[in-house]
Design an enzyme around this catalytic site. Structure first.
Site, PDB file in Angstrom:
ATOM      1  CG  LEU A   1      -2.008   1.081   1.237  1.00 22.45           C
ATOM      2  CD1 LEU A   1      -3.014   0.854   0.128  1.00 22.45           C
ATOM      3  CD2 LEU A   1      -2.686   1.131   2.590  1.00 22.45           C
ATOM      4  CG  ASP A   2      -0.406   4.686   0.570  1.00 22.08           C
ATOM      5  OD1 ASP A   2      -1.227   4.550  -0.343  1.00 22.08           O
ATOM      6  OD2 ASP A   2      -0.702   5.095   1.711  1.00 22.08           O
TER       7      ASP A   2
END
Lengths: 289, 289, 289, 289
Positions: free
Chosen positions: B232-233
């Site tokens: 994530l990210d």
């Protein structure tokens, strides 16, 4: 807003609980004593029940009382009534600044250069370094240069020696000083040490931020000027800026570009501090610029 | 460099071990088959033993063989000789793009608007949302709008439903889609999902970056467009930008300013992807723009 | 600074000869009538004998007199004493704005879009165009659209017709309106017409600035929002911005990039005007933002 | 792209009518002689019938012929075939640069400083001034300083004296040199004199641009680096940049801010010239950076 002050300029910084009537009380007080307000900025954290911040610049040639009495009277009346934390300074009381540096010269030279051209309203009293590399460059500006070597063994003595050299200064600037100051040292200079960190904080805290930026593949690199607290790289941010980079940059070119950002960001933060434009509030800053 | 391609434009993206003679081999191959090179960018990670990246735009009206044969011949000869990973595309094969969105409309509308004005060379096949709020706005552009509600219970079925809707697309854009896609989902669209993250990554990963930025007191806020990976990210960054803010901003005004940055950053990243300007290398991108 | 006002907000703009005591007089007047000052900006053209400008935002829930009486009393006392030109407005009296446009839609749509999202504190009463191309786009926002064709022959009648449509508005925005308004028309809307010019004025006045910029080989292109005066392209500048370009850009890509600058610059200028942040002084503006 | 070259780097700049096969011909020629292309940029003014520009960087350790023979052979074969104007240079042939300056030191010191840190790949042979103010500052960098006073009466002799001092240099930089060079002087240094103009040209040509900018009330100020031609302030632009200003700035603060822009813009333009990144075409430049 950006004009350099003339010698008759005074500046008043105020922090207090927000209440109605503060502007009226402060401005009437000054008017009644012959001060002419030439700049006024204010900010409140919330419309109701917030904390209020104010910066005034006023001219003092027609004061009806001495500066000392003005300060005392303000403290006894308006400041007490509103529960203010405040600070009154006069441009003619030129601030004294010292600089700590290691081997990188870019941030140091930018400060010396701007100062020598009248762009930083201060007296630079000394440059202290843990290396002697920059002795010649500093002394060319007519500024005393001191070497205090710091090792793991002598850290306590070295810091004591540095403290002795810094006595009497109003501001200490870390212009890429590669030693970590002890919590004890820092606590004696609360909101009076400005550091330039070579990244856009809070990205890339810690060592070697240009390597970190390269590894991450960011498209902008930055620099951050902040007050130093015991919590490394976490002090209140004064100013930041960035520069665009690309995949074509390597760690060296990132550093070259970054150094230009560093010197500009640091120079702005130092000037704002010297012009009494920065108020620290919790872990953040109010910058009236 | 920034000109939109005409229909006869072809683009060749190449990644391979750096060796002498690559430019010569590729450009001679194209010349010998009647292609006219109109843009050429290259980059190598190191002068010796690096990885080499190349992007060519060439015009195809005078090709001496069909596009299919050109591709096969290139693959069998030059590409094999140099161990190339490569991709050949034709501007006339218009890419298909789908958009996932939740309730925020700014990033979505920027894409639809630029697309409707000819600024994004693609066909927008569908917008899929977990809410129906934006149905009217999307359909006003003549684009089909689908609602797929996602809950903790139906996540697997919902993703299957979304996958079915996305089939046939070349690119999926998350224009502030507030659901986290499963690793399985993401793995089926490697380097084909672009997300806009509302912070200057790697600062402020996770939820509510504008609140984080406010709490930290940063002086610039930013946005990051990146390819989505299972982490994530953390996917490869395509583009970033920032906007100056001050102590006077609150979370709402940071968000308002940030949304302008988000829509510009996302629009640039999407356009560059559609124009075959982005090559992913490890967790970074080469962007020839 | 950037927060949108709530309905109880009032704003006072003041221009007068600089004298000691103005801040005190104004702030005391407001305090004595129950107004709470939440923003204050001031500027003077010279430390001695200059012209003084002030903008105050204050909250009105606890006023001890009506708004009308507040205004009248201020005018009769403080304003008269200091020779002030002043303007008092209330956020709850929502300003009415009309837009003139021709065929380019980017500046118009940016305004409509921001307005529809609550980003422009006004009522958009009408869009008037000399072409009917944008009728659908405008009406989709629920805004009336009027066509007034303008030719060399009917110019007087056409302007009279436009004047009739604009009656009652507080602001007129030229969002790339390609007709030159007559001096007579302009004189009836002094400092109430904002134009977006597609260059960084004073560079490239007149027609086709992107062609001029291309021919000159500039490395940045810009846009300028200004008040319209009888002197074409010479009115007081409110806001400007630029974007980097290169030799690789042609007139079309300069225009594409420039349109993004135009829409942002115009949107900022319009918002500042609506928030009473702009004071015109001679041929320049004071912008308190 | 931004990496400084190592000593084995060679650079080839080419201008010619656009034709198919140029990339192939040039890259094959270099490959066949053992050169390894490490950077390649190209641009054409039009897809059909345009003028073509190319910049190559290649590494020379494995050349099969001498540099002289390489140049001659290239000229006799590829360059002749395509009608090329071309220039071949070697990073190890360090360029010689002289600087003309008057009293302002900021642009001069920026160049000396960057040069002393390895940021400008050249030898600075001399600084020539019509005043002696900066003698000490220049000599501190170990650079010879010459004073040539210029008056209306001695202009011809003075220019002859300056010419004599400049002999053997590859580049002359006007770092805020306040004398206008004669057309005859300029014609002997075509595209070899770089000037920094303290405005965003073509705005504010001529004297005192900061006063002009102040009077006009612009919201950005800029600087322009350009090659000097006989036509004052009209030579081909190499680089420009701007800085945001406000109504609060006066002529002095505009100048202070502007000087920072000037020194950065000039330093970039000089570096690009020294790295053979600039090709002049008519009154414009192609900058491969």
């Amino acid at each position: 807003m950006k004009s350099l002050a003339n010698p008759s300029t005074a500046r008043l910084l105020i922090t207090c609980p927000d209440k109605e009537g503060i502007v009226s009380a402060v401005s009437s007080f000054l008017y009644n004593h012959g001060a002419n307000i030439t700049a006024l900025d204010q900010y409140t954290t919330a419309p109701e029940g917030g904390t209020y911040f104010m910066r005034l610049e006023f001219q003092t040639p027609h004061l009806d009382i001495s500066r000392q009495v003005l300060a005392k009277t303000f403290g006894d009346t308006v400041a007490t009534r509103y529960g203010m934390t405040w600070q009154l300074s006069f441009a003619s009381d030129v601030k004294k600044m010292a600089i700590l540096v290691s081997k990188y010269d870019h941030a140091l030279l930018e400060l010396l250069w701007r100062w020598s051209r009248g762009g930083l309203p201060c007296q630079i009293s000394a440059v202290v370094s843990n290396h002697d590399d920059l002795k010649g460059a500093v002394e060319a500006f007519g500024v005393p240069f001191h070497v205090v070597k710091v090792t793991q063994e002598n850290k306590v003595e070295a810091e004591a020696q540095i403290q002795a050299l810094l006595q009497g200064n109003d501001l200490v600037v870390l212009a890429r000083y590669m030693q970590i100051l002890s919590a004890d040292f820092v606590s004696q200079w609360q909101h009076k040490i400005i550091n330039i960190h070579h990244s856009f904080l809070p990205a890339f805290v810690g060592a070697n931020p240009y390597q970190q930026a390269y590894d991450k593949g960011v498209k902008l690199i930055g620099a951050t000027a902040h007050y130093v607290t015991a919590d490394l790289d976490q002090g209140p941010i004064i100013e930041q800026d960035v520069e665009r980079v690309s995949h074509g940059d390597n760690v060296k070119t990132l550093r070259d570009l970054g150094e230009d950002v560093e010197r500009n960001v640091l120079a702005r933060a130092v000037r704002w501090h010297l012009e009494d434009r920065v108020i620290v509030y919790g872990n953040k800053t109010i910058v009236f610029n």
